[in-house]
Design a protein around this motif. Structure first.
Motif, PDB file in Angstrom:
ATOM      1  N   VAL A 149       1.382   5.527   9.679  1.00 26.19           N
ATOM      2  CA  VAL A 149      -0.060   5.677   9.477  1.00 26.19           C
ATOM      3  C   VAL A 149      -0.753   4.663  10.381  1.00 26.19           C
ATOM      4  O   VAL A 149      -0.815   3.481  10.070  1.00 26.19           O
ATOM      5  CB  VAL A 149      -0.445   5.451   8.004  1.00 26.19           C
ATOM      6  N   LEU A 155      -4.679   7.981   7.157  1.00 35.06           N
ATOM      7  CA  LEU A 155      -4.607   7.348   5.839  1.00 35.06           C
ATOM      8  C   LEU A 155      -5.475   8.105   4.836  1.00 35.06           C
ATOM      9  O   LEU A 155      -5.087   8.284   3.681  1.00 35.06           O
ATOM     10  CB  LEU A 155      -5.062   5.897   5.922  1.00 35.06           C
ATOM     11  N   LYS A 158      -3.625  11.061   3.640  1.00 38.68           N
ATOM     12  CA  LYS A 158      -2.594  10.663   2.674  1.00 38.68           C
ATOM     13  C   LYS A 158      -3.213  10.338   1.318  1.00 38.68           C
ATOM     14  O   LYS A 158      -2.686  10.743   0.263  1.00 38.68           O
ATOM     15  CB  LYS A 158      -1.833   9.448   3.214  1.00 38.68           C
ATOM     16  N   MET A 159      -4.342   9.625   1.321  1.00 39.53           N
ATOM     17  CA  MET A 159      -5.039   9.300   0.076  1.00 39.53           C
ATOM     18  C   MET A 159      -5.502  10.570  -0.637  1.00 39.53           C
ATOM     19  O   MET A 159      -5.452  10.667  -1.870  1.00 39.53           O
ATOM     20  CB  MET A 159      -6.235   8.388   0.365  1.00 39.53           C
ATOM     21  N   LEU A 162      -2.588  12.080  -2.438  1.00 36.11           N
ATOM     22  CA  LEU A 162      -2.268  11.303  -3.632  1.00 36.11           C
ATOM     23  C   LEU A 162      -3.253  11.620  -4.753  1.00 36.11           C
ATOM     24  O   LEU A 162      -2.867  11.777  -5.917  1.00 36.11           O
ATOM     25  CB  LEU A 162      -2.315   9.801  -3.310  1.00 36.11           C
ATOM     26  N   ALA A 170      -2.134   4.855  -6.935  1.00 38.11           N
ATOM     27  CA  ALA A 170      -1.622   4.814  -5.565  1.00 38.11           C
ATOM     28  C   ALA A 170      -2.766   4.944  -4.563  1.00 38.11           C
ATOM     29  O   ALA A 170      -2.750   4.307  -3.501  1.00 38.11           O
ATOM     30  CB  ALA A 170      -0.603   5.932  -5.347  1.00 38.11           C
ATOM     31  N   VAL A 171      -3.765   5.745  -4.905  1.00 40.58           N
ATOM     32  CA  VAL A 171      -4.944   5.888  -4.037  1.00 40.58           C
ATOM     33  C   VAL A 171      -5.637   4.538  -3.888  1.00 40.58           C
ATOM     34  O   VAL A 171      -6.013   4.129  -2.786  1.00 40.58           O
ATOM     35  CB  VAL A 171      -5.933   6.926  -4.624  1.00 40.58           C
ATOM     36  N   LYS A 173      -4.388   1.553  -4.236  1.00 37.81           N
ATOM     37  CA  LYS A 173      -3.570   0.636  -3.442  1.00 37.81           C
ATOM     38  C   LYS A 173      -3.706   0.929  -1.947  1.00 37.81           C
ATOM     39  O   LYS A 173      -3.838   0.008  -1.133  1.00 37.81           O
ATOM     40  CB  LYS A 173      -2.103   0.732  -3.869  1.00 37.81           C
ATOM     41  N   GLU A 174      -3.672   2.218  -1.602  1.00 39.10           N
ATOM     42  CA  GLU A 174      -3.795   2.600  -0.197  1.00 39.10           C
ATOM     43  C   GLU A 174      -5.180   2.232   0.337  1.00 39.10           C
ATOM     44  O   GLU A 174      -5.320   1.776   1.474  1.00 39.10           O
ATOM     45  CB  GLU A 174      -3.546   4.100  -0.018  1.00 39.10           C
ATOM     46  N   LYS A 177      -5.425  -1.645   0.876  1.00 41.78           N
ATOM     47  CA  LYS A 177      -4.723  -2.044   2.099  1.00 41.78           C
ATOM     48  C   LYS A 177      -5.441  -1.511   3.335  1.00 41.78           C
ATOM     49  O   LYS A 177      -5.526  -2.189   4.362  1.00 41.78           O
ATOM     50  CB  LYS A 177      -3.281  -1.524   2.076  1.00 41.78           C
ATOM     51  N   GLY A 178      -5.965  -0.298   3.218  1.00 38.39           N
ATOM     52  CA  GLY A 178      -6.592   0.351   4.361  1.00 38.39           C
ATOM     53  C   GLY A 178      -7.843  -0.345   4.857  1.00 38.39           C
ATOM     54  O   GLY A 178      -8.027  -0.533   6.068  1.00 38.39           O
ATOM     55  N   TYR A 194     -12.938   7.185  -1.030  1.00 34.66           N
ATOM     56  CA  TYR A 194     -12.597   6.555  -2.310  1.00 34.66           C
ATOM     57  C   TYR A 194     -13.788   6.576  -3.269  1.00 34.66           C
ATOM     58  O   TYR A 194     -13.614   6.805  -4.477  1.00 34.66           O
ATOM     59  CB  TYR A 194     -12.117   5.128  -2.090  1.00 34.66           C
TER      60      TYR A 194
END
Length: 272
Positions: A149, A155, A158-159, A162, A170-171, A173-174, A177-178, A194
């Motif tokens: 990624v 990303l 991917k989110m 999820l 998990a969303v 967390k991503e 970090k993102g 988000y």
């Protein structure tokens, strides 16, 4: 893997060869081994890089060809006063066919994955992006598990998956970090996505906090506008439609049917 093994063999042979022929100089023998290893691995990796770039460039060219063809077809249909959901579905099918052909080109990476540890992950990144675009989400999920990624759009894809699978923690967390990795305007889509998810989950206070941080970090006007809607209890006015193609690429909402102006399909494939 093979690259490292061959490098070690060449380095060992070079070191031992010099050691036996020039006894009493173990330091030079060791240096010869290191030079042999480094030179060999660099040479092999250089050749592999050229071969990988050839495959990836062919994929990119096919994707661009598909996008250009879609635009021509849309303009043609519009010149004949044709549009609506029928045209939308037709163009989606043409896109899916073209992107599947692009993905098939990635089979050329298979022969190189034993030589380059990242080759498979690079190919999986493109497969994940393209599978997501044509809504083959089962395949996209598989490829997202083992890919690189390297940009915010990937990303965000991917989110999105999820979230669709109900993995909200998990969303989060991503996302956390993102936004640390993709700062300023690079993180706009992550804040938009988000906060949208939080609104859908009826976590309005959390969405406000996310947008409050986002408007300061990104200085994006639409992020600020959505924050204002939420803090003033205008939840129904919250919308990411202003982000256009980049937002609709995530397939969370459907744009209006094609009418007066050509619409681009999907997002650009990104690879680094």
């Amino acid at each position: 893997m093979f690259t490292i093994l061959i490098g070690l063999v060449v380095g060992l042979v070079a070191g031992l060869g010099l050691g036996f022929s020039w006894t009493g100089h173990p330091v030079w023998a060791s240096l010869a081994g290191v030079v042999g290893f480094v030179a060999t691995t660099l040479l092999i990796n250089l050749q592999l890089k050229k071969r990988l770039e050839k495959v990836f460039n062919a994929v990119q060219a096919k994707v661009q060809e598909t996008q250009d063809d879609l635009q021509r077809q849309i303009r043609l249909m519009q010149s004949r006063n044709m549009g609506g959901k029928g045209l939308q579905k037709q163009m989606e099918k043409r896109q899916a066919d073209g992107l599947r052909e692009a993905m098939a080109l990635l089979d050329g990476v298979e022969a190189m994955k034993k030589w380059n540890l990242l080759a498979q992950k690079q190919a999986n990144t493109l497969r994940a992006q393209l599978s997501f675009q044509i809504k083959d989400f089962e395949a996209a999920d598989k490829y997202f598990e083992n890919c690189l990624v390297m940009d915010a759009l990937t990303l965000a894809m991917k989110m999105t998956r999820l979230y669709k699978r109900g993995e909200i923690e998990a969303v989060e967390k991503e996302f956390t970090k993102g936004v640390k990795r993709y700062k300023d305007e690079k993180g706009i889509l992550l804040y938009a996505l988000y906060s949208w998810i939080l609104v859908k989950e009826k976590r309005i206070d959390d969405a406000i906090k996310v947008l409050d941080d986002g408007k300061e970090k990104t200085e994006d006007e639409l992020i600020r506008t959505n924050w204002e809607h939420l803090v003033n209890a205008r939840t129904k006015h919250f919308s990411n439609a202003g982000f256009g193609d980049q937002w609709y690429t995530l397939h969370l909402e459907t744009p209006k049917p094609i009418r007066a102006s050509a619409q681009r399909f999907g997002g650009k494939v990104r690879r680094r």
